[in-house]
Design an enzyme around this catalytic site. Structure first.
Site, PDB file in Angstrom:
ATOM      1  N   LYS A  74      -3.657  12.406  10.442  1.00 51.58           N
ATOM      2  CA  LYS A  74      -3.881  12.140   9.018  1.00 51.58           C
ATOM      3  C   LYS A  74      -5.260  12.650   8.606  1.00 51.58           C
ATOM      4  CE  LYS A  74      -3.615   8.124   5.853  1.00 51.58           C
ATOM      5  NZ  LYS A  74      -3.142   6.729   5.744  1.00 51.58           N
ATOM      6  N   SER A 149       0.356   5.365   2.397  1.00 53.44           N
ATOM      7  CA  SER A 149      -0.466   6.524   2.138  1.00 53.44           C
ATOM      8  C   SER A 149      -0.292   7.659   3.153  1.00 53.44           C
ATOM      9  CB  SER A 149      -1.933   6.106   2.106  1.00 53.44           C
ATOM     10  OG  SER A 149      -2.344   5.616   3.365  1.00 53.44           O
ATOM     11  N   SER A 173       0.903   1.583   5.333  1.00 54.66           N
ATOM     12  CA  SER A 173       0.869   3.043   5.170  1.00 54.66           C
ATOM     13  C   SER A 173       1.485   3.865   6.285  1.00 54.66           C
ATOM     14  CB  SER A 173      -0.567   3.510   4.975  1.00 54.66           C
ATOM     15  OG  SER A 173      -0.903   3.332   3.632  1.00 54.66           O
TER      16      SER A 173
HETATM   17  N1  GLN Z   1      -0.059   0.685  -0.227  1.00 54.82           N
HETATM   18  C1  GLN Z   1      -1.132  -0.057   0.291  1.00 54.82           C
HETATM   19  C2  GLN Z   1      -2.383   0.172  -0.506  1.00 54.82           C
HETATM   20  O1  GLN Z   1      -2.355   0.945  -1.395  1.00 54.82           O
HETATM   21  C3  GLN Z   1      -1.326   0.269   1.748  1.00 54.82           C
HETATM   22  C4  GLN Z   1      -2.289   1.364   2.034  1.00 54.82           C
HETATM   23  C5  GLN Z   1      -2.506   1.593   3.488  1.00 54.82           C
HETATM   24  O2  GLN Z   1      -1.879   0.972   4.354  1.00 54.82           O
HETATM   25  N2  GLN Z   1      -3.463   2.444   3.789  1.00 54.82           N
HETATM   26  O3  GLN Z   1      -3.394  -0.408  -0.279  1.00 54.82           O
END
Ligand code: GLN
Length: 466
Positions: A74, A149, A173
């Protein structure tokens, strides 16, 4: 791209004499033909050099299960002298001065790090729409999101560009995009994988997670990079110890907690539960009243920590800068122009809940609720091996369909509980609805990844209709 580009098939080829250099060339071709916008940087030169090293390891019988395997990371995991941007304009062209502990480990094991994958800016979001590189589309339907994400990492595996990838999971994410793209995604126990070199988002929630085509692939990948002893560069790591042999074949299913999921999700989920029942597992109906408020708890703690962590991006120490008349103007111009909308929203909320006068009402209260949620789960884990839920409310949504941020936050309903309590969770494909994948989430006690993998392998069979 070939559906044969999986861990098992590549390993077989390497074992039969195909060179890591040839495998890497095939992966590089895949990355260049990527139709989902899953990749943001391709590391051609260093990948080929690393592949040569892998071939040498194989020749001298020093190979490990990861030797010669192309892996994507990532865009928030640092790799020395390579561009790492967290998909944010503020870090555009930022070259990392050091490598993350996981990157070093993978390189030592002979893995070939092939490039970085797209994500929501600083890993905040659930669709990869908040990226300065544009959205990553879903390999199953290009009008839909890949999730977020870590959408790029999920799409990279689902489209067979790479067999394995790394993501980060702060609130879902890894699991949510895995579910949307039809691959396996693991959020390991908090502290089991070093986060040294992961661009910090929310320090008490972040963990580096793994994507693969099968539960076995993810198990192997996780076991290779989990900490065998604590990492002096990351004080939150601990030695990862499997605690084997405690399975009771008892599964907790929180019926009322999951009722917000769409009909098609529940139908698929119930089929998996039926399969477990037929195999002699005991299904226990559990209540999760505090976990039902998890989104509210998470969206106080997460922005609070993010607002502190992102303070370092001020145009002075790192990345892009816009100058003003004085220091304050420098900050305002730099952060104002290079941070996206969602980042600004989280920093605003986070700063507010931490400010004097509101700290007790919001941040402190959320911390107390978080402890109550952890106690709630711990109590249930005295009775059951795992908790099963769908990973998401339904299949991948259409690009641009969630304009209201709160609608996007609600998508995290089932995943954030594992981050708030630190326990491991995995998403495994459980079938499809209108050709789009759905995932089931399996949550276990601290350090019980082995139990997750056992249940995950069962789910995998049931999900394929076996
Ligand atoms: N969707 C969640 C957020 O926006 C999770 C993000 C993540 O796990 N990095 O915070």
């Amino acid at each position: 791209m070939s559906a044969d580009f999986t861990y098992t098939k590549i390993r077989e080829k390497l074992d039969k004499g195909t060179s890591a250099v040839d495998i890497t060339k095939e992966a590089l071709k895949n990355l260049k033909e990527d139709k989902c916008n899953a990749f943001v940087n391709i590391f051609e030169e260093s990948a080929l050099a690393q592949a040569k090293k892998a071939d040498e390891m194989i020749k001298t019988k020093k190979q490990t299960p990861l030797t010669g395997i192309p892996i994507a990371i990532k865009d928030n995991i640092c790799y020395k002298d390579h561009i790492t941007t967290s998909s944010s304009l503020i870090l555009k062209d930022f070259s990392s001065p050091f490598s993350a502990t996981v990157v070093k480990k993978m390189l030592d094991l002979g893995a070939v790090i092939i490039g970085t994958t797209n994500c929501d800016e600083f890993a905040m979001g659930g669709s990869t729409e908040n990226s300065c590189y544009g959205v990553t589309t879903n390999p199953h339907d290009k009008t839909r999101v890949s999730g977020g994400s870590s959408g790029g990492s999920a799409a990279a595996v689902a489209s067979f560009a790479v067999p394995l990838s790394l993501g980060s999971d702060t609130g879902g994410s890894v699991r949510q995009p895995a579910s949307f793209c039809g691959v396996v995604g693991l959020k390991p126990t908090y502290g089991s994988v070093s986060r040294n070199g992961l661009m910090m988002l929310s320090s008490s929630l972040d963990v580096i997670g793994q994507f693969g085509h099968t539960v076995s692939d993810v198990e192997l990948f996780f076991s290779a990079i989990a900490q065998k002893k604590s990492d002096e560069m990351d004080m939150t790591t601990e030695k990862h110890t499997y605690k084997k042999g405690k399975e009771t074949k008892k599964i907790g299913v929180p019926k009322s907690f999951i009722q917000k999921a769409k009909k098609e999700t529940i139908e698929n989920f119930n089929k998996i539960i039926e399969n477990f029942k037929n195999d002699g597992y005991e299904i226990i109906d559990i209540d999760l009243p505090i976990s039902s408020e998890a989104v509210a708890i998470y969206y106080v703690i997460q922005p609070a920590e993010a607002s502190s962590n992102l303070a370092r991006f001020d145009g002075i120490r790192y990345g892009n800068k816009k100058s003003g008349e004085n220091l304050l103007e420098d900050y305002i111009k730099t952060r104002g122009s290079f941070f996206g909308e969602e980042i600004k929203r989280r920093i605003t909320v986070g700063t507010y809940v931490l400010s004097s006068g509101y700290y007790d009402a919001y941040y402190n209260k959320a911390q107390l609720a978080r402890q109550a949620l952890t106690d709630e789960l711990n109590k249930i884990f005295q009775e059951v091996d795992v908790i099963l839920t769908p990973t998401t409310l339904t299949t991948a949504f259409e690009i641009g369909s969630k304009q209201n941020p709160v609608d996007m936050y609600e998508e995290d309903k089932f995943t954030v509980i594992a981050n708030l309590s630190g326990v491991p969770a995995i998403s495994v494909p459980m079938g499809k609805h209108q050709k789009l994948p759905l995932g089931v989430q399996c949550i276990a006690r601290h350090n019980n990844e082995d139990i997750l993998f056992n249940y995950g392998k069962k789910i995998e069979q049931y999900g394929r209709g076996k």
